[in-house]
Design a protein around this motif. Sequence first.
Motif, short mmCIF file in Angstrom:
data_model
loop_
_atom_site.label_atom_id
_atom_site.label_comp_id
_atom_site.label_asym_id
_atom_site.label_seq_id
_atom_site.Cartn_x
_atom_site.Cartn_y
_atom_site.Cartn_z
N TRP A 114 -15.58 9.98 35.19
CA TRP A 114 -16.59 10.17 36.23
C TRP A 114 -16.13 11.21 37.24
CZ3 TRP A 114 -16.06 4.33 36.30
CH2 TRP A 114 -16.99 3.74 35.43
N GLN A 115 -17.11 11.85 37.86
CA GLN A 115 -16.84 12.76 38.96
C GLN A 115 -16.96 11.98 40.27
OE1 GLN A 115 -15.91 16.00 38.65
NE2 GLN A 115 -15.64 16.16 40.87
N HIS A 116 -15.91 12.03 41.08
CA HIS A 116 -15.87 11.26 42.32
C HIS A 116 -15.88 12.20 43.53
CE1 HIS A 116 -14.37 7.51 40.23
NE2 HIS A 116 -13.99 8.45 39.36
N ARG A 117 -16.58 11.78 44.57
CA ARG A 117 -16.41 12.38 45.89
C ARG A 117 -15.67 11.35 46.73
NH1 ARG A 117 -21.95 15.35 47.81
NH2 ARG A 117 -22.88 13.37 47.20
N TYR A 136 -9.72 4.13 56.36
CA TYR A 136 -10.84 3.86 55.46
C TYR A 136 -10.77 4.75 54.23
CZ TYR A 136 -13.26 8.19 56.83
OH TYR A 136 -13.59 9.51 57.01
N ILE A 137 -11.41 4.27 53.17
CA ILE A 137 -11.57 5.05 51.95
C ILE A 137 -12.91 4.66 51.34
CG2 ILE A 137 -10.30 3.34 50.58
CD1 ILE A 137 -9.36 5.69 48.81
N HIS A 138 -13.64 5.63 50.90
CA HIS A 138 -14.89 5.33 50.19
C HIS A 138 -15.11 6.37 49.11
CE1 HIS A 138 -17.61 8.50 51.78
NE2 HIS A 138 -16.86 8.42 52.86
N ASP A 139 -15.86 5.99 48.13
CA ASP A 139 -16.05 6.82 46.95
C ASP A 139 -17.54 6.97 46.70
OD1 ASP A 139 -15.53 8.32 44.74
OD2 ASP A 139 -14.85 6.65 43.48
N GLU A 140 -17.90 8.04 46.00
CA GLU A 140 -19.27 8.24 45.52
C GLU A 140 -19.16 8.72 44.08
OE1 GLU A 140 -21.94 10.34 48.51
OE2 GLU A 140 -19.94 10.57 49.41
N LEU A 141 -19.77 7.99 43.16
CA LEU A 141 -19.71 8.38 41.77
C LEU A 141 -21.03 8.09 41.09
CD1 LEU A 141 -17.89 5.65 39.71
CD2 LEU A 141 -18.12 5.43 42.16
N GLU A 142 -21.36 8.92 40.12
CA GLU A 142 -22.59 8.78 39.34
C GLU A 142 -22.22 8.18 37.99
OE1 GLU A 142 -26.15 11.78 39.31
OE2 GLU A 142 -24.73 12.36 37.74
N LEU A 143 -22.79 7.00 37.70
CA LEU A 143 -22.39 6.28 36.50
C LEU A 143 -22.87 6.97 35.23
CD1 LEU A 143 -22.84 2.55 37.60
CD2 LEU A 143 -20.83 4.03 37.73
N TRP A 144 -24.00 7.65 35.28
CA TRP A 144 -24.46 8.47 34.15
C TRP A 144 -25.32 9.60 34.72
CZ3 TRP A 144 -26.24 3.43 34.91
CH2 TRP A 144 -27.59 3.29 35.23
N ASP A 202 -27.90 11.83 36.21
CA ASP A 202 -29.15 11.51 36.89
C ASP A 202 -29.41 10.01 36.96
OD1 ASP A 202 -29.69 14.26 37.25
OD2 ASP A 202 -30.57 14.36 35.23
N GLY A 203 -28.33 9.24 36.97
CA GLY A 203 -28.47 7.79 36.99
C GLY A 203 -27.95 7.16 38.26
N LEU A 204 -27.60 5.89 38.14
CA LEU A 204 -27.19 5.09 39.28
C LEU A 204 -25.92 5.66 39.93
CD1 LEU A 204 -27.70 2.45 40.92
CD2 LEU A 204 -26.10 1.33 39.34
N ARG A 205 -25.96 5.78 41.25
CA ARG A 205 -24.82 6.25 42.02
C ARG A 205 -24.29 5.11 42.88
NH1 ARG A 205 -27.63 11.85 44.26
NH2 ARG A 205 -28.20 12.69 42.22
N LEU A 245 -20.84 -1.40 50.23
CA LEU A 245 -21.24 -0.95 48.90
C LEU A 245 -22.65 -0.42 48.96
CD1 LEU A 245 -20.79 -0.68 45.83
CD2 LEU A 245 -21.73 -3.00 45.60
N GLY A 246 -22.81 0.83 48.55
CA GLY A 246 -24.12 1.44 48.49
C GLY A 246 -24.51 1.73 47.05
N LEU A 247 -25.76 1.54 46.74
CA LEU A 247 -26.33 1.85 45.42
C LEU A 247 -27.53 2.76 45.61
CD1 LEU A 247 -26.32 -1.73 43.83
CD2 LEU A 247 -24.63 0.08 43.48
N LEU A 248 -27.62 3.79 44.77
CA LEU A 248 -28.74 4.71 44.85
C LEU A 248 -29.15 5.11 43.44
CD1 LEU A 248 -29.31 7.41 47.47
CD2 LEU A 248 -29.61 8.05 45.07
N LEU A 249 -30.41 4.89 43.12
CA LEU A 249 -30.93 5.19 41.78
C LEU A 249 -32.05 6.21 41.88
CD1 LEU A 249 -30.97 4.55 38.73
CD2 LEU A 249 -32.69 2.79 39.23
#
Length: 731
Positions: free
Chosen positions: A365-368, A421-429, A431-434, A475-479
């Motif tokens: 996965w690509q992480h920010r 603090y540490i937080h991540d942002e990753l796209e599971l697939w 154009d899919g769930l982040r 925890l944030g979810l974005l679809l």
Amino acid sequence: MQRTYARLWMACVATLGATATSVAVAQQTEATQATVIPDEVITVVAHRQPRDMSEVAGTVSVISDDELSKNLVFNAADLVRYEMGVELDDSSSRFGNSGFRIRGIGGNRTAVVVDQVAIADRFAVGSFSDTGRGLLDLGLANRVEILRGPASTLYGSDALGGVVAIHTLDAEDVLSDVNTGTRVRLGGASDAERAYGRVATAFSDGNQQLVLAGAAQWRDEIAAAGTTSQTRDAVSIRQTGALLKWQADTHHGVWQVSFDALRETRDSSIRHGLGSGRLAATTSLIGDDERSDWRAILRFQPDRTSYADRGEWRLFWQHADTRQNSFEERELLPQPVDIFRGFRYDFSQYGLAADLEKDVQAFGWQHRLGYGFEVSRAEVWDERDAWQFNRVEQSLTKTLLGESFPLRDFPRSNVDELGFYIHDELELWDDGLRMSPGVRYERYELSTLNDVLFVERYPNTEVTDLTHSAWLPKLGLLLPLSDSAEWFAQYARGYRAPPFADVNVGLFYPQFRVLAIANPDLKPERGYTFETGLRWRSAQQQWQVTAFHNSYSDFIESRASLGFDPVRQLLIFQSINRDEVIIEGLELSWQQQWHRQWQSDIWLEYTRSEDKTTGAELATVSPPKLHAELMYSAASGNWDSRLVLQAQRGQRQLISADDEALFAAPGYATLDWISQWYPLPDWQVGFGVYNLADRQYWVASQVGNYPVDDPVLPILAQAGRHVRVALNIRF
């Protein structure tokens, strides 16, 4: 009268609906409109790094400089007048506001940051001492962002209710060509005889930039609807601010040094309540108040390195000094007296912080990956002084109500805070769930200093040092549902450490046999938020619907009565934790471009609250509210005009802890008419008429804790019909 305004509200809604229908029909004859999605708004507050609004799993408002101009914003009250779920905490005619109330949570429970540095908290004691929170930076601001709900994972303690992030002017905001630029903003309003002015000048030679800005505002008391100048408290306020910001682009990154200084003076003559209650013998009460703030920040934004692709380091130092003097004459006593009360509060803080971000490829996965820290020390102290002069006996005493002055309300204290603090942002697939998980470790340490004055005044009062730590996850979810729509949800925890003045209290009235004691077992306040919503946008339409559920526990009640202690023969007071509070609601916003020249905005807000201990609603949570706008822009592009409707349901009956009725703000509907004229490309003239029907109404959250017969209520009403004008020039 209530029915009259109900009919007015219905007529306005009907007018909006009829107009929308007519322009929609007219729109059918227009050529097919482009379906290009407009450029997205960029926000920083949600992740401490720039993001498109569509990438944020939460609710954020971004108020740009253009909106500040179009809404004729001169101060904090103007800023949130049209903001959904956000109000100004201001329940006093003499003292300044105490911050912003976001979804029912306000005061020091909502963080206010200026250029990523949190400002000083409010401190208040008794009826004659209240620092407020001094939001003069708005005169030097170019952009304001509001994050709703607990945000302690990124912002630490005090972000229990949300965050208001104020960004001061940068050179790019002022430059009109490559090298120089000047901006002038002037304005006035009749609601408080206000006059406002700001001048900013910027210079650039390519690698270096400099901006210099100054702002000033003068105003009197608010002309509350239904009152006269003879019945209102007379207040005269003078505010000045200055900003210097220098920036240099080097081979290793961008260095920036900024300094802002702010000063406010308030002269007041209190009239409400004279001759009644605790002021039964008082014939004159004069206030002479002053607040000064300054802040220095050294910021470094490195070029891409092995440890970060973007971000910044900052070293900061800030100071706030409040001095308040009260002069009272009690001429109705058998022996008239003059009373002086003086108050000083001093807050100094310095610290080091970093907010960094790295793009990482890991586990497919690509992480920010965002991470950072903040370490700070605050040094705080207060001092109260007083004397009473008997005119008949020509004698002076420095003992009032059994208190001997000078004294402190808490011992001199240091507050050390450390957060990682540490937080991540990753796209599971694709154009899919982040997902955006994150966690913060927060440590709070309160230490008292050797304070001779405090010990001398309260020799039998025990003081305590305090240390708390907490892990704060989110925890944030974005679809993404399409290129123009997404579903989002988030869970976050909030945290507020016990304030120094609640842990260690100095209060002893021998005359009334009253004693306040420290509470070493005071727990931090905690918040838990669950939020979900849908967003959709196109070239002609944008809408969002959000549902939230916020649970808060261990709320701190300052100086709560514990009853009579038979051993000490004293009435004991102590700051304690209260049980759970629930605040939940729905928010809906809809913006529609019906025609090239017609646009409408509608916001609906419904919030309910419950104190789980008593089952009662919270007085500080506002009833359901509607905001609707209809805007027309001339085809020539040189003027526009809009009608703004705001309506709120009446507050349900409120009952105090002593089973006494509290004031419940009645429902209302108001209309504002605001227009802009652009006579030249770099000129903007604004004009507005507010509260067109001259309605008397109250902001429920500002008056919900007052008894129904409190004499201050009439002057806390909002301004009656008034006008504002503004001129913006750029050259």
